[in-house]
Design a protein around this motif. Structure first.
Motif, mmCIF file in Angstrom:
data_model
loop_
_atom_site.group_PDB
_atom_site.id
_atom_site.type_symbol
_atom_site.label_atom_id
_atom_site.label_comp_id
_atom_site.label_asym_id
_atom_site.label_seq_id
_atom_site.Cartn_x
_atom_site.Cartn_y
_atom_site.Cartn_z
ATOM 1 N N THR A 13 0.863 -1.176 0.000
ATOM 2 C CA THR A 13 0.000 0.000 0.000
ATOM 3 C C THR A 13 0.898 1.224 0.000
ATOM 4 O OG1 THR A 13 -0.109 0.283 2.410
ATOM 5 C CG2 THR A 13 -1.640 -1.308 1.418
ATOM 6 N N GLY A 14 0.294 2.386 -0.012
ATOM 7 C CA GLY A 14 1.092 3.594 0.059
ATOM 8 C C GLY A 14 1.718 3.811 1.416
ATOM 9 N N LYS A 15 1.263 3.062 2.432
ATOM 10 C CA LYS A 15 1.767 3.257 3.786
ATOM 11 C C LYS A 15 2.817 2.239 4.192
ATOM 12 C CE LYS A 15 -2.534 5.350 5.465
ATOM 13 N NZ LYS A 15 -3.637 5.250 6.457
ATOM 14 N N ALA A 16 2.748 1.019 3.608
ATOM 15 C CA ALA A 16 3.694 -0.014 4.013
ATOM 16 C C ALA A 16 3.735 -1.117 2.955
ATOM 17 C CB ALA A 16 3.314 -0.606 5.372
ATOM 18 N N VAL A 17 4.850 -1.862 2.981
ATOM 19 C CA VAL A 17 4.995 -3.063 2.159
ATOM 20 C C VAL A 17 5.106 -4.246 3.108
ATOM 21 C CG1 VAL A 17 6.400 -4.266 0.455
ATOM 22 C CG2 VAL A 17 6.196 -1.772 0.356
ATOM 23 N N PHE A 18 4.239 -5.256 2.920
ATOM 24 C CA PHE A 18 4.209 -6.414 3.794
ATOM 25 C C PHE A 18 4.741 -7.625 3.016
ATOM 26 C CE2 PHE A 18 0.832 -3.500 4.922
ATOM 27 C CZ PHE A 18 1.069 -3.282 6.271
ATOM 28 N N MET A 19 5.777 -8.254 3.575
ATOM 29 C CA MET A 19 6.433 -9.366 2.902
ATOM 30 C C MET A 19 6.497 -10.560 3.845
ATOM 31 S SD MET A 19 10.196 -9.531 1.130
ATOM 32 C CE MET A 19 10.867 -11.076 0.531
ATOM 33 N N ILE A 20 6.293 -11.760 3.262
ATOM 34 C CA ILE A 20 6.318 -12.993 4.034
ATOM 35 C C ILE A 20 7.528 -13.805 3.629
ATOM 36 C CG2 ILE A 20 5.061 -15.091 4.623
ATOM 37 C CD1 ILE A 20 3.665 -12.500 5.492
ATOM 38 N N THR A 21 8.289 -14.280 4.609
ATOM 39 C CA THR A 21 9.356 -15.252 4.380
ATOM 40 C C THR A 21 9.135 -16.389 5.371
ATOM 41 O OG1 THR A 21 10.782 -13.952 5.839
ATOM 42 C CG2 THR A 21 11.068 -13.648 3.475
ATOM 43 N N GLY A 22 8.612 -17.497 4.870
ATOM 44 C CA GLY A 22 8.335 -18.629 5.747
ATOM 45 C C GLY A 22 7.294 -18.288 6.778
ATOM 46 N N ALA A 23 7.662 -18.380 8.071
ATOM 47 C CA ALA A 23 6.734 -18.086 9.162
ATOM 48 C C ALA A 23 6.969 -16.698 9.745
ATOM 49 C CB ALA A 23 6.879 -19.138 10.269
ATOM 50 N N LYS A 24 7.611 -15.803 8.975
ATOM 51 C CA LYS A 24 7.891 -14.453 9.458
ATOM 52 C C LYS A 24 7.232 -13.440 8.538
ATOM 53 C CE LYS A 24 11.941 -12.581 8.838
ATOM 54 N NZ LYS A 24 13.383 -12.273 8.957
ATOM 55 N N ALA A 25 6.517 -12.482 9.148
ATOM 56 C CA ALA A 25 5.919 -11.375 8.407
ATOM 57 C C ALA A 25 6.695 -10.103 8.733
ATOM 58 C CB ALA A 25 4.452 -11.202 8.798
ATOM 59 N N SER A 26 6.983 -9.312 7.691
ATOM 60 C CA SER A 26 7.737 -8.072 7.873
ATOM 61 C C SER A 26 6.973 -6.920 7.247
ATOM 62 C CB SER A 26 9.126 -8.177 7.226
ATOM 63 O OG SER A 26 9.858 -9.262 7.748
ATOM 64 N N ALA A 27 6.984 -5.776 7.900
ATOM 65 C CA ALA A 27 6.420 -4.546 7.366
ATOM 66 C C ALA A 27 7.556 -3.576 7.112
ATOM 67 C CB ALA A 27 5.412 -3.942 8.341
ATOM 68 N N LEU A 28 7.640 -3.055 5.868
ATOM 69 C CA LEU A 28 8.736 -2.165 5.489
ATOM 70 C C LEU A 28 8.189 -0.805 5.091
ATOM 71 C CD1 LEU A 28 9.576 -5.248 4.704
ATOM 72 C CD2 LEU A 28 11.469 -4.142 3.539
ATOM 73 N N ASP A 29 8.967 0.224 5.349
ATOM 74 C CA ASP A 29 8.614 1.576 4.923
ATOM 75 C C ASP A 29 8.697 1.623 3.393
ATOM 76 O OD1 ASP A 29 9.370 4.464 4.103
ATOM 77 O OD2 ASP A 29 8.627 4.670 6.159
ATOM 78 N N PRO A 30 7.649 2.101 2.706
ATOM 79 C CA PRO A 30 7.675 2.075 1.235
ATOM 80 C C PRO A 30 8.660 3.062 0.628
ATOM 81 C CG PRO A 30 5.718 3.223 2.016
ATOM 82 C CD PRO A 30 6.376 2.646 3.234
ATOM 83 N N VAL A 31 9.114 4.035 1.392
ATOM 84 C CA VAL A 31 10.035 5.044 0.866
ATOM 85 C C VAL A 31 11.480 4.660 1.151
ATOM 86 C CG1 VAL A 31 10.738 7.460 0.966
ATOM 87 C CG2 VAL A 31 8.302 6.844 1.090
ATOM 88 N N THR A 32 11.780 4.292 2.411
ATOM 89 C CA THR A 32 13.167 4.027 2.798
ATOM 90 C C THR A 32 13.526 2.545 2.748
ATOM 91 O OG1 THR A 32 12.600 3.743 5.145
ATOM 92 C CG2 THR A 32 13.031 5.984 4.361
ATOM 93 N N GLY A 33 12.522 1.685 2.781
ATOM 94 C CA GLY A 33 12.791 0.258 2.795
ATOM 95 C C GLY A 33 13.173 -0.277 4.154
ATOM 96 N N ARG A 34 13.171 0.574 5.178
ATOM 97 C CA ARG A 34 13.529 0.123 6.515
ATOM 98 C C ARG A 34 12.410 -0.736 7.105
ATOM 99 N NH1 ARG A 34 15.896 5.798 9.055
ATOM 100 N NH2 ARG A 34 17.777 5.900 7.715
ATOM 101 N N THR A 35 12.830 -1.721 7.905
ATOM 102 C CA THR A 35 11.860 -2.603 8.539
ATOM 103 C C THR A 35 11.202 -1.891 9.709
ATOM 104 O OG1 THR A 35 13.146 -4.564 7.917
ATOM 105 C CG2 THR A 35 11.541 -4.810 9.707
#
Length: 871
Positions: free
Chosen positions: A683-705
């Motif tokens: 979304t414009g507010k966050a990028v949500f990515m799944i790796t196995g059993a871990k969910a991560s939310a990243l800043d869409p501008v900086t890419g920071r977790t």
């Protein structure tokens, strides 16, 4: 032998009937067919049903054995063996022997019961089968007794009445083997260690070996596993089979040349249930496309083959069980059926079940030029049954002018006073069969339409019954077939039921579109038009009437900002929504993996192609903007706020500029080799990515977790973002609701396990989680408000939830309470999400129908072509 007895019974019954009437001057009575006396439910496996003396025995895998009277089907005895899984059953010398696994065990035990009283006689635990069931004991029950072969202990012979050990033979310890028998000897086909295959004969009373013969085959090499079994042979032969090769021997073990193999098999008569041996069949999937429709009880001896029709159609797994003095028994379609012989004074051969050949109508007379068009050419065809060729054509093809419509093929499948019952049986078998769909919108009034799915594709057909006639129709066009079926029914009604009026199709406000393949992509509704993708094409249909506006190549419709796009397995095209003409088209080298994701946003078309690339196109022209190769296997693609986010299976997120494709950043989120991995939502507010059993939310501008959350099991779905909550579904069937800003778990729902169908929808203060079942929950607390056994993606419109189940039923439920309002049975499997617009629910089925159902009551309607041709 039972087979020889069966042939003698046929001859005796026929001769007795002929002698009984020969003195009155009339033609002698003849055996003309078989009629059902009773049927009883049985397991799909025919080995669980058999005839033993004057008993019909039917076993189930759960361990219940019923003994029935062969004349009436009445249950004489019910035996419940103490097993969790019954693997086989036999009857010999008034004794029932069953083999099964007790509870909490994979090993097998033999149980014996008195067949007259059901009294338990004995119990014997077989040697353990070992891990993975690789050392399974082989069991043979015959007049010699019970023989068990096990590679760790050799041969064992048990008395069938007492269970006592009569003899042992250890010569074959360590061997792979298969026991068999003749009336005078016990045989063992075995392979020991790395040696050759051999055939041994034993005295059945003492298990002393009489002789040994090698079985030579070029397929068997040292260290290579083999499959061993005995095949049916005549009275004087034994046939050993090794990995598909047959080796004939005489009873005394003399090897025979392969040239005598056919003689060994053909010498024995072989009753069976099947099609008439002399009838030519058209290509197709099953009995519904065969001619003629019923099954035949077939027996061959050295004389003339006997082929007598049954009063039922042929199923996939119909088998012959045996015969008593006045009855025959077959197994098929999870039923054991008892049949009695039917006698009559036929004016034609018995091949027609006693109906004179002259009573069969001319197939070409059942449709007219008025029904199909004056330019349609008729091609009659004749069929033969044995020495009988019917005097009139029983098949007819109507061939339209080249390039103008589809061929319609018609066959008069059967003519009989019992035709309505045969028609009903054929329809019921099709409804129950897992590979067949049917069309409930054309059922009743003597028409049954079906679609068969097989390795060669999809095949559709229609059965029509009026009076004594059953007709089978086939055509590449389901619509042409359906219209022709209505005409055939009307013409037959005028002939056999004059004065009867067939009501026209009812106008309900709903409609049905008949595609020539499964409707498998979600319909898109816009501007009074429904765009629907099926196996045979992309259709644009009038949303109110179902009338076809245009049709193009098969594709998935996507409508973005009033522009229509069509996605196929290897490309994407822009289509004029008014005419269906292609504005531009691009094809990609997908390396057999197809297009993984397709997103259209802000004038760009973004596609994950094959295993490694993301391609960006101009939405207006199809011109390629850029192409990006993803290091490692491509995961998922999502577009948000001017950026294209791409995951790899190595746990890396790439963020690309949507216009130029320039790499903005690369973020390692997980570790490589995660399976499944790379699921994504942006979304414009966050990028949500799944790796196995871990969910991560990243800043869409900086890419920071921003946050990470550990889940109980690996996630196999893209996250679903609704409001300020992100929903995740894992392989254990759990659903997690996480705060979108912090990743804090708000609640979780524990389901029944992963169904592969998980999805989340929200509406009017409820969140609906679907998978193995449907749950309506409070979005803030996860408290369950109601649930039901519904699967796959649901749709919510106003105060109604539309959900489907695994049985092809669409349910309309009250959104607040889950109380059913109506249900619709499709006759196939729903393959699209229900889409609601303009008071209609649009949903596609595997049977080839796109239904437009009235949202108020779920009523379907006819196709617009039917309303156009009927008054």
């Amino acid at each position: 032998m039972l087979i020889a007895r069966f042939l003698r019974v046929l001859v005796a019954l026929t001769s007795a009937a002929a002698l009984a009437v020969a003195d009155d001057g009339r033609p002698p009575m003849e055996l003309v067919g078989w009629k059902t006396v009773w049927s009883a439910p049985a397991d799909e496996k025919s080995s669980f049903s058999f005839l033993s003396g004057e008993n019909v025995i039917i076993a189930t895998p759960e361990g219940t054995v019923t003994v029935r009277d062969p004349r009436t089907g009445a249950i004489r005895l019910t035996i419940r063996a103490p097993v969790s899984v019954l693997s086989d059953a036999w009857a010999v010398d008034a004794t029932l022997v069953v083999a099964g696994s007790p509870k909490a065990s994979s090993d097998r035990t033999l149980y014996a019961y008195d067949l007259a009283s059901g009294r338990p006689l004995w119990r014997y635990e077989l040697p353990p089968s070992g891990p993975h069931m690789r050392n399974l004991p082989r069991i043979l029950v015959s007049g010699h007794g019970v023989v068990v072969f096990h590679r760790d202990s050799g041969l064992l012979s048990l008395d069938v009445r007492t269970g006592g050990v009569r003899a042992r033979a250890v010569e074959a310890v360590g061997c792979q083997g298969e026991p068999g028998s003749t009336p005078t000897a016990l045989l063992l086909l075995s392979r020991c260690g790395r040696g050759r295959v051999r055939l041994d004969s034993y005295d059945p009373r003492t298990l002393r070996r009489s002789w040994t013969r090698p079985v030579t085959t070029w397929r068997v090499a040292p260290g290579v596993g083999v499959r061993l079994w005995f095949k049916d042979a005549s009275e004087g032969f034994v046939i050993a089979a090794v990995d598909g090769e047959d080796f004939p021997f005489t009873r005394d073990g003399t090897p025979l040349p392969r040239s005598r193999l056919d003689e060994a098999v053909a010498e024995r008569p072989s009753p069976a249930v099947g099609r008439h041996p002399d009838a030519e069949d058209r290509a197709g999937f099953d009995w519904n496309n065969a001619w003629p429709l019923p099954a035949y009880l077939l027996s061959r001896d050295t004389g003339t083959p006997v082929a007598l029709p049954l009063d039922r159609p042929l199923t996939h797994t119909t088998g012959y069980l045996g015969t008593t003095a006045r009855m025959a028994f077959i197994h098929g379609d999870a039923q054991v059926t008892a049949l009695r012989p039917v006698y009559g004074h036929p004016t034609g051969p018995v091949a027609l079940g006693g109906v004179p050949p002259g009573e069969w109508p001319d197939a070409c007379s059942l449709l007219t030029a008025r029904d199909l068009g004056r330019d349609v050419r008729r091609v009659p065809g004749r069929k033969s049954l044995g020495r009988l060729t019917l005097p009139r054509p029983v098949t007819c093809d109507w061939v339209p002018p080249e390039g103008d419509g589809a061929v319609v093929s018609l066959a008069v499948s059967w003519v009989s006073p019992d035709a309505p019952a045969l028609f009903t049986a054929a329809a019921e078998q099709t409804r129950r069969h897992e590979s067949f769909d049917h069309d409930p919108t054309v059922q009743g009034e003597g028409i049954f339409s079906y679609t068969a799915h097989g390795p060669g594709g999809t095949f559709a057909g229609t059965l029509v019954n009026v009076g004594p006639v059953i007709v089978h129709l086939a055509s590449p066009s389901r619509l042409a077939q359906r219209l022709a079926a209505a005409r055939v029914r009307d013409n037959l009604t005028a002939r056999y039921l004059p004065g009867r009026r067939i009501p026209p199709p009812a106008r309900t406000g709903g409609w049905t579109h008949l595609a020539d393949g499964s409707v498998n992509t979600d319909p898109v509704v816009d501007g009074g038009v429904v765009y629907a993708g099926a196996d045979d094409g992309l259709y644009a249909l009038d949303a109110a009437t179902g009338r076809v506006r245009w049709r193009s190549q098969p594709a998935t419709p996507l409508l973005v900002d009033g522009a229509l796009y069509a996605a196929s397995g290897d490309g994407v095209a822009a289509v004029d929504p008014a005419t269906g003409r292609t504005r531009w088209s691009r094809r990609f080298d997908t390396r057999y993996m197809g297009i993984k994701d397709l997103a259209i946003q802000d004038g760009g078309v973004y596609a994950g192609v094959g295993l490694t690339h993301v391609v960006a196109l101009e939405a207006a022209t199809g011109r390629q903007r850029w192409r990006f190769r993803v290091p490692g296997d491509l995961g998922r693609v999502a577009v948000a706020a001017g950026a294209v986010h791409v995951t790899s299976r190595k746990g890396v997120l790439y963020s690309l500029d949507a216009r130029s494709g320039a790499l903005r950043r690369r973020s390692r989120v997980g570790i490589g080799g995660i399976t499944p991995g790379g699921y994504l939502a942006a979304t414009g507010k966050a990028v949500f990515m799944i790796t196995g059993a871990k969910a991560s939310a990243l800043d869409p501008v900086t890419g920071r977790t921003r946050w990470q959350a550990r889940l109980g099991a690996a996630v196999r779905y893209d996250p679903v973002v609704i409001g300020d909550t992100v929903y995740l579904g894992d392989l254990a069937g759990r659903t997690y609701a996480l705060d979108i800003a912090s990743g804090r778990e708000r609640w979780r729902l524990t389901g029944e396990g992963d169904s592969g169908l998980w999805n989340v929808t929200a509406s009017r203060g409820n969140v609906y989680v679907a998978g193995g079942s449907l749950h309506a929950l409070d979005p803030g607390t996860g408290e369950e408000r109601w649930s039901g056994p519904f699967t796959a993606q649901v749709s919510v419109h106003a105060d109604i939830v539309f959900a489907r189940d695994e049985n092809g039923v669409l349910h309309a439920l009250d959104a607040a309470t889950g109380v059913p309002r109506w249900r619709f049975q499709s006759g196939g499997r729903f393959q699209t999400r229900p889409v609601v617009a303009g008071g209609l629910v649009y949903v596609g089925s595997s049977n080839g129908d796109l239904y437009a159902l009235r949202a108020t009551d779920g009523r379907p309607g006819p196709s617009p072509a039917e309303l156009a041709v009927r008054p």
